[in-house]
Design an enzyme around this catalytic site. Structure first.
Site, PDB file in Angstrom:
ATOM      1  N   SER A 124       2.089   6.052  -3.848  1.00 40.56           N
ATOM      2  CA  SER A 124       2.637   5.532  -2.604  1.00 40.56           C
ATOM      3  C   SER A 124       4.024   4.930  -2.786  1.00 40.56           C
ATOM      4  CB  SER A 124       1.692   4.473  -2.029  1.00 40.56           C
ATOM      5  OG  SER A 124       1.429   3.473  -2.977  1.00 40.56           O
ATOM      6  N   GLN A 126       6.059   1.935  -2.479  1.00 35.31           N
ATOM      7  CA  GLN A 126       5.457   0.622  -2.613  1.00 35.31           C
ATOM      8  C   GLN A 126       6.408  -0.376  -3.238  1.00 35.31           C
ATOM      9  OE1 GLN A 126       2.922   0.503  -6.546  1.00 35.31           O
ATOM     10  NE2 GLN A 126       2.564   2.508  -5.571  1.00 35.31           N
ATOM     11  N   HIS A 128       5.878  -4.594  -5.192  1.00 34.19           N
ATOM     12  CA  HIS A 128       4.949  -5.652  -5.575  1.00 34.19           C
ATOM     13  C   HIS A 128       5.556  -6.999  -5.201  1.00 34.19           C
ATOM     14  CE1 HIS A 128       2.953  -2.430  -7.603  1.00 34.19           C
ATOM     15  NE2 HIS A 128       3.953  -2.257  -8.446  1.00 34.19           N
ATOM     16  N   LYS A 151       3.986  -9.214  -9.803  1.00 35.27           N
ATOM     17  CA  LYS A 151       3.681  -8.036 -10.605  1.00 35.27           C
ATOM     18  C   LYS A 151       4.955  -7.289 -11.023  1.00 35.27           C
ATOM     19  CE  LYS A 151       0.826  -3.827 -10.534  1.00 35.27           C
ATOM     20  NZ  LYS A 151       0.154  -2.845  -9.656  1.00 35.27           N
ATOM     21  N   GLU A 153       6.911  -5.009 -13.554  1.00 36.80           N
ATOM     22  CA  GLU A 153       6.271  -3.997 -14.394  1.00 36.80           C
ATOM     23  C   GLU A 153       7.301  -3.126 -15.097  1.00 36.80           C
ATOM     24  OE1 GLU A 153       3.890  -2.008 -11.460  1.00 36.80           O
ATOM     25  OE2 GLU A 153       5.406  -0.490 -11.073  1.00 36.80           O
ATOM     26  N   HIS A 293       9.593   1.472  -5.087  1.00 36.64           N
ATOM     27  CA  HIS A 293       9.461   2.574  -6.031  1.00 36.64           C
ATOM     28  C   HIS A 293       8.252   3.439  -5.672  1.00 36.64           C
ATOM     29  CE1 HIS A 293       6.917  -0.670  -7.560  1.00 36.64           C
ATOM     30  NE2 HIS A 293       6.169   0.256  -8.150  1.00 36.64           N
ATOM     31  N   ARG A 312       2.176  -1.148   0.497  1.00 42.17           N
ATOM     32  CA  ARG A 312       2.480   0.275   0.650  1.00 42.17           C
ATOM     33  C   ARG A 312       3.002   0.590   2.047  1.00 42.17           C
ATOM     34  NH1 ARG A 312      -2.591  -0.246  -1.629  1.00 42.17           N
ATOM     35  NH2 ARG A 312      -2.808   0.505  -3.779  1.00 42.17           N
ATOM     36  N   LYS A 318      -3.984   5.228   1.799  1.00 43.39           N
ATOM     37  CA  LYS A 318      -4.488   3.861   1.710  1.00 43.39           C
ATOM     38  C   LYS A 318      -3.845   2.969   2.770  1.00 43.39           C
ATOM     39  CE  LYS A 318      -5.419   4.072  -3.288  1.00 43.39           C
ATOM     40  NZ  LYS A 318      -5.142   3.447  -4.600  1.00 43.39           N
TER      41      LYS A 318
END
Length: 461
Positions: A124, A126, A128, A151, A153, A293, A312, A318
């Site tokens: 997706s 998205q 964070h 989050k 990453e 991203h 998302r 989802k």
């Protein structure tokens, strides 16, 4: 050392883990998935060939916890029984394994989550949330946003790896609006003119406002399925015809692929607004909070702060939250650098402006002939990549925090001052703070990865 018991100050043994798997629909199918093979070797559970295997989780997050595997004196696993102790519970009983500085900063919690990903189709669109927003979202929608942590990453490619990451420059976006009329039809000429009439001298804040306006208008159009379906139909028909007479750009080819995966999804059109990043094996990409991203294809190891919060807005069946995503993004245009590593891993500003271009690609800093380190600008984690040929040995020096090792290929030995473990592909081991570990390859090559707390955290805390 007994599972659930204390860990003596002189005893720094490795602890074997049995880890969790996620079967999201974007994962690779059956034994084509590295995740499936890793999980099967790690757990002893067979691979289901018609099932997607997406993520292999190594850590303490309650959505995919790891469990302690008791082991015999020779290092061989002797089974995981019902009611076994989770890594999270064991750490709570033995907080000294984290080290004093980690406990002081994060309490009795492992601050990072380590994963292997096998991506067959786009994830997706998205971002964070940062820590403040994560706390709010978790309080309001705990069933959707599973924890209250941020989050940040990093992905480290195991194969060629594709991602969409961050927004293209406004100068590039002008070209998109001129060459992709279907976007103009969705957002309308008034919004398009904000971009077409933008001058870089207008400044950073104006640039962010224009990007926010265009992106919000485009993603909000997903409320009208008919509008998006009509625009996509025109776009795909036009590109299919033009492909007969000219070579399509990489972005146009990507849009055709994404439309087959997610028909009538606004994220397909939105892909034109983002940087299309391609990593080679051994290259890494890091993402801060509130940075947009979408991973597209390939296999990687991924490390992040211990969280599973995702907002998302496209390329997914989802739950979507377009309003929150559009409001939370930084709308920064990220820098690229081929300068020395200390610059690459730093966030660099020039007169308050980010340098424009692609996101940073980390190549890894060689620590010795066998180990390269990938250091993002986040306290919670770093990742080491280790490749040993037959008979070669290397030492991972003792560090003040915990580590998780995963063996990706081959066989070998991992030795601490008090114990030796035989390891092979699929093995995952937790290393307590202050454990010096010697690794020796007993196969043609031994590939393993280590995740640990960012070393710079210990030098500055």
């Amino acid at each position: 050392m007994e599972v659930g018991g204390g860990l003596g100050k002189k005893e720094r043994r490795l602890v074997r883990l049995r880890c969790s798997v996620k079967n999201y629909d974007w994962g690779r199918m059956g034994s084509e998935s590295r995740v499936a093979r890793m999980h099967s070797l790690n757990s002893g559970v067979g691979v289901v060939e018609d099932k997607p295997y997406a993520e292999f989780w190594m850590g303490t997050h309650e959505s995919g916890p790891s469990f302690i595997i008791r082991s015999a004196e020779n290092g061989a696993a002797i089974g995981l029984e019902s009611g076994s102790v989770s890594l999270n519970s064991w750490i709570a009983q033995n907080p000294e394994v984290l080290g004093d500085k980690v406990v002081k900063k994060w309490g009795h919690n492992l601050p990072f989550l380590f994963k292997v990903l096998s991506v067959a189709k786009g994830l997706s669109i998205q971002a964070h949330p940062d820590k403040e927003l994560a706390e709010v979202l978790h309080k309001l929608q705990p069933n959707v946003y599973k924890d209250d942590n941020h989050k940040p990453e990093m992905v480290l490619a195991l194969t060629e790896f594709e991602a969409l990451c961050g927004f293209i420059r406004l100068e590039e976006l002008k070209g998109v609006l001129q060459n992709v009329p279907e976007i103009l039809e969705v957002i309308g000429s008034a919004y398009a003119n904000q971009v077409l009439h933008f001058n870089e001298q207008d400044g950073e804040e104006k640039a962010k406002a224009v990007l926010r306006s265009i992106f919000t208008q485009l993603m909000s159009a997903s409320n009208s399925r008919e509008v998006i379906s009509k625009a996509l139909s025109k776009l795909i028909s036009r590109l299919t015809m033009e492909k007969k007479v000219r070579e399509l750009t990489d972005k146009e080819e990507l849009v055709l692929r994404l439309e087959k995966q997610y028909p009538d999804d606004v994220g397909v059109i939105a892909a034109f607004l983002f940087n299309h990043v391609k990593l080679n094996a051994g290259e890494a990409l890091y993402l801060g909070a509130n940075e947009l991203h979408a991973y597209i294809y390939g296999e990687c190891v991924e490390c992040m702060a211990t969280s599973d919060n995702v907002v998302r807005a496209g390329l997914t069946p989802k739950n979507r939250d377009v309003k929150i995503l559009c409001s939370m993004l930084t709308y920064k245009q990220m820098m690229v650098s081929i300068m020395p590593w200390i610059t690459v891993i730093s966030i660099v500003y020039l007169s308050g402006f980010w340098l424009q271009g692609f996101p940073d690609i980390l190549k890894g800093v060689p620590l010795n002939p066998y180990i390269s380190r990938y250091t993002p600008p986040f306290d919670e984690f770093e990742v080491d990549r280790c490749i040993l040929h037959l008979g070669a040995s290397v030492v991972f020096p003792a560090v003040p925090g915990p580590s998780i090792f995963v063996v990706m290929m081959g066989q070998g030995r991992m030795q601490t001052s008090s114990h030796e473990d035989l390891v092979m592909e699929g093995d995952v081991l937790f290393a307590p703070a202050s454990a010096e570990i010697r690794v020796t390859s007993t196969a043609s090559q031994l590939h393993l990865y280590r995740a640990g707390v960012n070393t710079r955290f210990f030098s500055t805390s």
